[in-house]
Design a protein around this motif. Structure first.
Motif, PDB file in Angstrom:
ATOM      1  N   ALA A   1       0.819  -1.214   0.000  1.00 29.11           N
ATOM      2  CA  ALA A   1       0.000   0.000   0.000  1.00 29.11           C
ATOM      3  C   ALA A   1       0.851   1.260   0.000  1.00 29.11           C
ATOM      4  O   ALA A   1       0.398   2.318  -0.461  1.00 29.11           O
ATOM      5  CB  ALA A   1      -0.926  -0.005   1.213  1.00 29.11           C
ATOM      6  N   SER A   2       2.082   1.167   0.491  1.00 32.62           N
ATOM      7  CA  SER A   2       2.961   2.339   0.559  1.00 32.62           C
ATOM      8  C   SER A   2       3.437   2.784  -0.809  1.00 32.62           C
ATOM      9  O   SER A   2       3.974   3.877  -0.949  1.00 32.62           O
ATOM     10  CB  SER A   2       4.178   2.041   1.457  1.00 32.62           C
ATOM     11  OG  SER A   2       3.781   1.904   2.799  1.00 32.62           O
ATOM     12  N   TYR A   3       3.253   1.940  -1.826  1.00 28.56           N
ATOM     13  CA  TYR A   3       3.573   2.379  -3.183  1.00 28.56           C
ATOM     14  C   TYR A   3       2.546   3.403  -3.666  1.00 28.56           C
ATOM     15  O   TYR A   3       2.865   4.318  -4.424  1.00 28.56           O
ATOM     16  CB  TYR A   3       3.607   1.198  -4.161  1.00 28.56           C
ATOM     17  CG  TYR A   3       3.843   1.653  -5.585  1.00 28.56           C
ATOM     18  CD1 TYR A   3       5.099   2.083  -5.999  1.00 28.56           C
ATOM     19  CD2 TYR A   3       2.793   1.709  -6.508  1.00 28.56           C
ATOM     20  CE1 TYR A   3       5.313   2.542  -7.292  1.00 28.56           C
ATOM     21  CE2 TYR A   3       2.994   2.162  -7.795  1.00 28.56           C
ATOM     22  CZ  TYR A   3       4.262   2.576  -8.189  1.00 28.56           C
ATOM     23  OH  TYR A   3       4.458   3.041  -9.466  1.00 28.56           O
ATOM     24  N   GLY A   4       1.313   3.271  -3.196  1.00 28.57           N
ATOM     25  CA  GLY A   4       0.259   4.182  -3.644  1.00 28.57           C
ATOM     26  C   GLY A   4       0.060   5.385  -2.734  1.00 28.57           C
ATOM     27  O   GLY A   4      -0.407   6.433  -3.166  1.00 28.57           O
ATOM     28  N   ASN A   5       0.423   5.258  -1.454  1.00 26.61           N
ATOM     29  CA  ASN A   5       0.227   6.347  -0.491  1.00 26.61           C
ATOM     30  C   ASN A   5       1.433   6.446   0.433  1.00 26.61           C
ATOM     31  O   ASN A   5       2.123   5.447   0.678  1.00 26.61           O
ATOM     32  CB  ASN A   5      -1.038   6.111   0.340  1.00 26.61           C
ATOM     33  CG  ASN A   5      -2.300   6.187  -0.492  1.00 26.61           C
ATOM     34  OD1 ASN A   5      -2.751   7.261  -0.869  1.00 26.61           O
ATOM     35  ND2 ASN A   5      -2.877   5.037  -0.803  1.00 26.61           N
ATOM     36  N   GLY A   6       1.652   7.636   0.978  1.00 26.88           N
ATOM     37  CA  GLY A   6       2.799   7.829   1.881  1.00 26.88           C
ATOM     38  C   GLY A   6       2.461   7.472   3.304  1.00 26.88           C
ATOM     39  O   GLY A   6       2.422   8.341   4.180  1.00 26.88           O
ATOM     40  N   ILE A   7       2.236   6.185   3.572  1.00 29.78           N
ATOM     41  CA  ILE A   7       1.713   5.788   4.882  1.00 29.78           C
ATOM     42  C   ILE A   7       2.754   5.160   5.808  1.00 29.78           C
ATOM     43  O   ILE A   7       2.591   5.141   7.017  1.00 29.78           O
ATOM     44  CB  ILE A   7       0.538   4.799   4.727  1.00 29.78           C
ATOM     45  CG1 ILE A   7       0.967   3.565   3.950  1.00 29.78           C
ATOM     46  CG2 ILE A   7      -0.632   5.464   4.059  1.00 29.78           C
ATOM     47  CD1 ILE A   7      -0.090   2.503   3.851  1.00 29.78           C
ATOM     48  N   PHE A   8       3.847   4.612   5.242  1.00 22.48           N
ATOM     49  CA  PHE A   8       4.751   3.795   6.051  1.00 22.48           C
ATOM     50  C   PHE A   8       5.352   4.571   7.227  1.00 22.48           C
ATOM     51  O   PHE A   8       5.449   4.054   8.327  1.00 22.48           O
ATOM     52  CB  PHE A   8       5.882   3.235   5.175  1.00 22.48           C
ATOM     53  CG  PHE A   8       6.696   2.162   5.844  1.00 22.48           C
ATOM     54  CD1 PHE A   8       6.440   0.825   5.594  1.00 22.48           C
ATOM     55  CD2 PHE A   8       7.711   2.475   6.739  1.00 22.48           C
ATOM     56  CE1 PHE A   8       7.181  -0.172   6.219  1.00 22.48           C
ATOM     57  CE2 PHE A   8       8.445   1.497   7.366  1.00 22.48           C
ATOM     58  CZ  PHE A   8       8.183   0.168   7.103  1.00 22.48           C
ATOM     59  N   GLY A   9       5.748   5.801   7.002  1.00 22.32           N
ATOM     60  CA  GLY A   9       6.443   6.550   8.053  1.00 22.32           C
ATOM     61  C   GLY A   9       5.550   7.366   8.948  1.00 22.32           C
ATOM     62  O   GLY A   9       6.043   8.174   9.733  1.00 22.32           O
ATOM     63  N   GLN A  10       4.234   7.184   8.862  1.00 23.52           N
ATOM     64  CA  GLN A  10       3.313   7.967   9.682  1.00 23.52           C
ATOM     65  C   GLN A  10       2.803   7.148  10.862  1.00 23.52           C
ATOM     66  O   GLN A  10       2.790   5.926  10.836  1.00 23.52           O
ATOM     67  CB  GLN A  10       2.118   8.428   8.833  1.00 23.52           C
ATOM     68  CG  GLN A  10       2.468   9.448   7.757  1.00 23.52           C
ATOM     69  CD  GLN A  10       1.221  10.022   7.121  1.00 23.52           C
ATOM     70  OE1 GLN A  10       0.288  10.458   7.788  1.00 23.52           O
ATOM     71  NE2 GLN A  10       1.182  10.022   5.792  1.00 23.52           N
ATOM     72  N   PHE A  11       2.350   7.879  11.903  1.00 16.55           N
ATOM     73  CA  PHE A  11       1.707   7.232  13.042  1.00 16.55           C
ATOM     74  C   PHE A  11       0.293   6.816  12.639  1.00 16.55           C
ATOM     75  O   PHE A  11      -0.363   7.519  11.884  1.00 16.55           O
ATOM     76  CB  PHE A  11       1.612   8.196  14.225  1.00 16.55           C
ATOM     77  CG  PHE A  11       2.937   8.663  14.756  1.00 16.55           C
ATOM     78  CD1 PHE A  11       3.855   7.765  15.258  1.00 16.55           C
ATOM     79  CD2 PHE A  11       3.265  10.018  14.749  1.00 16.55           C
ATOM     80  CE1 PHE A  11       5.071   8.192  15.762  1.00 16.55           C
ATOM     81  CE2 PHE A  11       4.468  10.455  15.252  1.00 16.55           C
ATOM     82  CZ  PHE A  11       5.378   9.548  15.751  1.00 16.55           C
ATOM     83  N   PRO A  12      -0.241   5.700  13.148  1.00 13.32           N
ATOM     84  CA  PRO A  12       0.410   4.762  14.055  1.00 13.32           C
ATOM     85  C   PRO A  12       1.160   3.634  13.343  1.00 13.32           C
ATOM     86  O   PRO A  12       1.777   2.791  13.984  1.00 13.32           O
ATOM     87  CB  PRO A  12      -0.783   4.177  14.825  1.00 13.32           C
ATOM     88  CG  PRO A  12      -1.876   4.141  13.791  1.00 13.32           C
ATOM     89  CD  PRO A  12      -1.664   5.353  12.921  1.00 13.32           C
ATOM     90  N   THR A  13       1.116   3.647  11.994  1.00 13.02           N
ATOM     91  CA  THR A  13       1.659   2.512  11.244  1.00 13.02           C
ATOM     92  C   THR A  13       3.131   2.270  11.525  1.00 13.02           C
ATOM     93  O   THR A  13       3.552   1.126  11.716  1.00 13.02           O
ATOM     94  CB  THR A  13       1.434   2.731   9.731  1.00 13.02           C
ATOM     95  OG1 THR A  13       0.033   2.848   9.484  1.00 13.02           O
ATOM     96  CG2 THR A  13       1.988   1.573   8.929  1.00 13.02           C
ATOM     97  N   CYS A  14       3.935   3.344  11.560  1.00 11.87           N
ATOM     98  CA  CYS A  14       5.382   3.143  11.701  1.00 11.87           C
ATOM     99  C   CYS A  14       5.731   2.471  13.019  1.00 11.87           C
ATOM    100  O   CYS A  14       6.551   1.538  13.051  1.00 11.87           O
ATOM    101  CB  CYS A  14       6.126   4.465  11.537  1.00 11.87           C
ATOM    102  SG  CYS A  14       5.799   5.709  12.801  1.00 11.87           S
ATOM    103  N   ILE A  15       5.112   2.898  14.115  1.00 10.53           N
ATOM    104  CA  ILE A  15       5.426   2.318  15.427  1.00 10.53           C
ATOM    105  C   ILE A  15       4.987   0.854  15.484  1.00 10.53           C
ATOM    106  O   ILE A  15       5.706  -0.013  16.003  1.00 10.53           O
ATOM    107  CB  ILE A  15       4.759   3.133  16.543  1.00 10.53           C
ATOM    108  CG1 ILE A  15       5.354   4.545  16.609  1.00 10.53           C
ATOM    109  CG2 ILE A  15       4.911   2.433  17.893  1.00 10.53           C
ATOM    110  CD1 ILE A  15       6.829   4.595  16.954  1.00 10.53           C
TER     111      ILE A  15
END
Length: 491
Positions: A444-458
């Motif tokens: 999903a991180s290819y389509g949206n910038g989600i990997f480095g955001q809370f709460p996903t990264c933690i």
């Protein structure tokens, strides 16, 4: 002792000093609220609680890990209600945990060696590369670097060793899932409240301040719950749906199995109402990974059939098009979608720009940080949309390859442990859930910038640690079971 003769808490108010202290706190809070605003008044009120919390943290630093796991769900959304740089509290909490461990080392031996792992080395290498980016000749803003590198590498570098040292037992893994599940349920409930009853005044103010550009599409609200945005909410809830769906299949405790099933369904519901098309990649990729690591032919056949059915439903039918969420999800399967074409055009522009810049344009040169600190540059005005495209633009092709190597090395390690090293069935299911969830988020991180955001990264970083320590946990569990069987045999 006679109960009526003991000193109760209210009895202290009969003495002048406690009354004066209480009145001074009340008057100070009232004065600051009236002159400096609500935030200042609340700040004074929470000081006593903060002092007690700090004392508890230094006695038991593990409290800090639990706090981070809970608070990271709310850290960005709470800014709509109390304007403040809440993200810096996460930095401070992690630093405080290291300070607590440092002072604790004067009394007892702190097991620093627990953090001796390939994962810790990889996190340090990635953080080192982020530090190197300070001298990148293309970088235009140190301030942008400071803010952007936190989500990119700092939290990974700080949090992973803390989990290795403080949160490395089977019961900690169980607690991790309980916290995650409860807060994911609350997130979907909040999302449903927005969908059915509308947003509250603070959320409306956020939308009016610019949030409506991406969250009001064709007159319909994209649900964001108490997360930073709808994209993060959709992907995070899809993540919960995958992880707790796998846990449901392996759970042996009936109550916990029901809990996991409810979280799974709520997560998938939250993903649907978010209106985030890219979030569907999480269950799709997570399901694919589950089929691979399961090594069970009936599961493989059922998984393939389910995948084909879902693809056909969205790609070749119009069933459910009267539902806004399904209709928007369906556009993710359209190769001619206008949004997709714009993304491909932007990536083509970036490719030409970055061909001569192997180290990228500098961390913080794209996205919101780029617009804030270097608004007149090419990268700041070219949308990246994807997490991996943002990493590529900020750190160059070298940084992107390094980042992908770290993620795939972790993923393969976790999958290998599930397939060949873990013997305990329940632990195998728990780590399998984390592996499937991680692969879903990567897709999903290819389509949206989600990997480095809370709460996903933690959640991802904690999950990575458990993937690496799984063989040690398995050994302890098997030894305990063998000891229990030996005890039963002799009794």
């Amino acid at each position: 002792m006679n109960t009526f003769e003991t000193t109760q808490g209210s009895d202290y108010l009969k003495k002048p000093l406690p009354i004066l202290m209480l009145l001074s706190v009340v008057l100070t809070t009232a004065h600051l609220t009236a002159t400096k605003g609500l935030v200042a008044g609340i700040g004074v009120m929470i000081i006593p609680f903060a002092v007690v919390y700090l004392g508890a943290l230094f006695v038991n630093p593990r409290i800090g890990v639990v706090t981070v796991l809970i608070f990271n769900f709310f850290v960005l959304g709470i800014g709509r209600y109390v304007p403040m740089t809440w993200g810096l509290l996460m930095d401070g909490l992690m630093v405080l945990m290291y300070l607590a461990l440092f002072f604790k080392a004067f009394r007892i031996k702190v097991p620093w060696n627990k953090a001796s792992s390939q994962l810790t080395i990889l996190a340090s290498v990635w953080f080192g590369y982020a530090i190197f980016q300070i001298v990148n000749p293309e970088a235009v803003s140190i301030a942008a670097w400071f803010y952007a590198m936190r989500g990119l590498s700092l939290y990974m570098w700080l949090f992973i060793p803390l989990v290795f040292i403080l949160f490395d037992k089977p019961k900690d893994l169980q607690l991790f899932f309980i916290i995650w599940g409860i807060l994911s349920l609350l997130a979907t409930m909040k999302g449903m409240q927005q969908l059915i009853f509308g947003v509250d005044p603070f959320e409306q103010a956020w939308l009016d301040g610019g949030g409506d550009v991406t969250h009001i599409l064709f007159g319909k609200l994209r649900i964001f719950s108490f997360y930073s945005d709808a994209g993060q909410f959709g992907a995070a809830q899809g993540h919960a749906g995958v992880v707790f769906g796998v846990l449901t299949l392996f759970a042996k405790n009936k109550k916990f199995q029901i809990f996991c099933a409810i979280v799974c369904l709520a997560g998938l519901l939250g993903m649907m109402i978010s209106g985030t098309r890219g979030a569907i990649a999480v269950p799709a990729a997570g399901g694919m990974m589950f089929i691979i690591i399961r090594k069970h032919m009936p599961s493989i056949v059922l998984g393939v059939l389910a995948g084909i059915s879902i693809f056909v439903f969205f790609k070749y039918t119009t069933i459910g098009n009267d539902n806004d969420q399904i209709r928007r999800m369906r556009t993710a399967f359209d190769p001619n979608d206008a949004s997709l074409q714009v993304r491909l055009e932007n990536q083509a522009k970036l490719k030409g720009y970055l061909n001569s810049r192997p180290f990228g344009g500098g961390i913080g040169s794209t996205g919101n940080w780029g617009k804030r600190f270097s608004p007149n540059t090419f990268l700041a005005n070219t949308a990246t949309d994807s997490w991996f495209v943002a990493v590529w633009a900020d750190t160059g092709i070298i940084g992107l390859y390094l980042h992908l190597f770290i993620l795939f090395f972790t993923l393969i390690t976790g999958a290998y442990n599930v397939m060949y090293k873990i013997r305990d069935g329940w632990l195998k299911g728990q780590i399998a859930a984390l592996v499937c969830g991680m692969f879903g988020i990567m897709a999903a991180s290819y389509g949206n910038g989600i990997f480095g955001q809370f709460p996903t990264c933690i959640l991802m970083y904690a999950g990575m640690v458990f993937m690496f320590i799984a063989p040690k946990l398995d050994k302890k569990i098997i030894e305990r079971k063998e000891a229990e069987l030996a005890l039963e045999a002799t009794s």
